[in-house]
Design a protein around this motif. Structure first.
Motif, short mmCIF file in Angstrom:
data_model
loop_
_atom_site.label_atom_id
_atom_site.label_comp_id
_atom_site.label_asym_id
_atom_site.label_seq_id
_atom_site.Cartn_x
_atom_site.Cartn_y
_atom_site.Cartn_z
N GLU A 167 0.63 -1.12 -0.14
CA GLU A 167 0.40 -0.11 0.08
C GLU A 167 0.79 1.36 -0.19
O GLU A 167 0.54 2.21 -0.73
N GLY A 168 1.90 1.28 0.66
CA GLY A 168 2.81 2.37 0.86
C GLY A 168 3.47 2.51 -0.62
O GLY A 168 3.69 3.65 -1.09
N LEU A 169 3.87 1.23 -1.22
CA LEU A 169 4.56 1.72 -2.66
C LEU A 169 3.37 2.17 -3.48
O LEU A 169 3.77 3.15 -4.14
N LYS A 170 2.27 1.60 -3.60
CA LYS A 170 1.35 2.19 -4.46
C LYS A 170 0.92 3.68 -4.05
O LYS A 170 0.95 4.41 -4.95
N THR A 171 1.06 4.15 -2.76
CA THR A 171 0.71 5.52 -2.53
C THR A 171 1.84 6.25 -3.06
O THR A 171 1.63 7.32 -3.75
N GLU A 172 3.06 6.00 -2.89
CA GLU A 172 4.38 6.60 -3.56
C GLU A 172 4.33 6.54 -5.21
O GLU A 172 4.64 7.82 -5.64
N LEU A 173 3.90 5.61 -5.50
CA LEU A 173 3.89 5.53 -7.13
C LEU A 173 2.50 6.38 -7.47
O LEU A 173 3.00 7.09 -8.63
N GLU A 174 1.43 6.45 -6.95
CA GLU A 174 0.38 7.33 -7.43
C GLU A 174 0.94 8.79 -7.15
O GLU A 174 0.77 9.60 -7.90
N ALA A 175 1.69 9.17 -6.16
CA ALA A 175 2.38 10.33 -5.87
C ALA A 175 3.27 10.84 -7.04
O ALA A 175 3.25 11.88 -7.62
N ALA A 176 4.02 9.83 -7.31
CA ALA A 176 5.15 10.13 -8.28
C ALA A 176 4.57 10.23 -9.75
O ALA A 176 5.06 11.23 -10.54
N HIS A 177 3.30 9.67 -10.02
CA HIS A 177 2.56 9.76 -11.38
C HIS A 177 1.81 10.86 -11.32
O HIS A 177 2.03 11.66 -12.28
N ALA A 178 1.36 11.32 -10.22
CA ALA A 178 0.57 12.84 -10.24
C ALA A 178 1.63 14.11 -10.44
O ALA A 178 1.42 14.79 -11.27
N LYS A 179 2.93 13.77 -9.75
CA LYS A 179 3.80 14.86 -10.03
C LYS A 179 4.46 14.68 -11.30
O LYS A 179 4.60 15.94 -11.93
N SER A 180 4.55 13.58 -12.11
CA SER A 180 4.85 13.41 -13.40
C SER A 180 3.89 14.07 -14.22
O SER A 180 4.30 14.95 -15.18
N ILE A 181 2.60 14.16 -13.97
CA ILE A 181 1.47 14.71 -14.87
C ILE A 181 1.66 15.83 -14.48
O ILE A 181 1.50 16.88 -15.69
N ASP A 182 1.81 16.70 -13.37
CA ASP A 182 1.96 17.93 -13.01
C ASP A 182 3.13 18.74 -13.98
O ASP A 182 3.02 19.75 -14.57
N LEU A 183 4.09 18.00 -13.73
CA LEU A 183 5.28 18.28 -14.62
C LEU A 183 5.27 18.45 -15.87
O LEU A 183 5.56 19.57 -16.73
N GLU A 184 4.45 17.48 -16.69
CA GLU A 184 4.24 17.37 -17.75
C GLU A 184 3.43 18.54 -18.43
O GLU A 184 3.62 19.42 -19.36
N SER A 185 2.23 18.82 -17.56
CA SER A 185 1.32 20.08 -17.94
C SER A 185 2.09 21.31 -17.67
O SER A 185 1.93 22.31 -18.51
#
Length: 130
Positions: free
Chosen positions: A25-43
Motif C-alpha cells: 500500500e505504501g509503494l502504491k501511494t508513492e507510485l500514485e504520488a510520483a505519477h501525479a507529480k509526473s503529470i503536473d510536470l508534464e502539464s
C-alpha cells in the motif's frame, strides 16, 4: 506442542502478510504520488512550451511590423530624395533658360543701344551740317 508451533507459524504468517500488504500500500501511494507529480510536470512543461511559442509568435509579429515600418520609411525617404532631385533638375533647367534669356536680352539691348548711338551720331552729324 505441534499445534502451538502451527498456531505460531500461522500468526507469524498473518503478521508478515499484513506487513507486506502495508508495504505494498505504501509503494502504491508513492507510485500514485510520483505519477501525479509526473503529470503536473508534464502539464507545466506543455504550458511553458505554449507560452514560449506564443512569445515567439509575438516577437516574430513585432519583428515583421518593424521591418515593414522600416521599409515604408525607406521608400518614403527615397521618394522624397527623388522628388528633391526632380525639383533640383527643374530649378537648374529654369536657371539655364533664364541665363540664355538674359544673354539674348543683353545682346538685343546692345544692338538697340548701338542702333540708338548710330541714330544719335547721324543726328549729331546732321545738326553739324545744318
Amino acid at each position: 506442542h505441534m499445534e502451538t508451533k502451527l498456531t505460531d507459524a500461522e500468526s507469524q504468517s498473518a503478521a508478515l502478510k499484513a506487513e507486506m500488504e502495508r508495504h505494498i500500500e505504501g509503494l502504491k501511494t508513492e507510485l500514485e504520488a510520483a505519477h501525479a507529480k509526473s503529470i503536473d510536470l508534464e502539464s507545466s512543461l506543455v504550458a511553458e512550451r505554449e507560452a514560449s511559442a506564443a512569445k515567439y509568435s509575438e516577437l516574430e509579429a513585432e519583428k515583421t511590423s518593424i521591418e515593414a515600418e522600416l521599409q515604408d520609411r525607406i521608400e518614403s525617404h527615397n521618394a522624397e530624395v527623388e522628388s528633391m532631385r526632380e525639383n533640383l533638375t527643374n530649378i537648374e533647367t529654369k536657371l539655364a533658360d533664364a541665363e540664355s534669356q538674359s544673354v539674348a536680352l543683353k545682346a538685343e539691348m546692345e544692338r538697340h543701344i548701338d542702333g540708338l548711338k548710330t541714330e544719335l551720331d547721324a543726328s549729331h552729324a546732321k545738326s553739324i551740317d545744318l
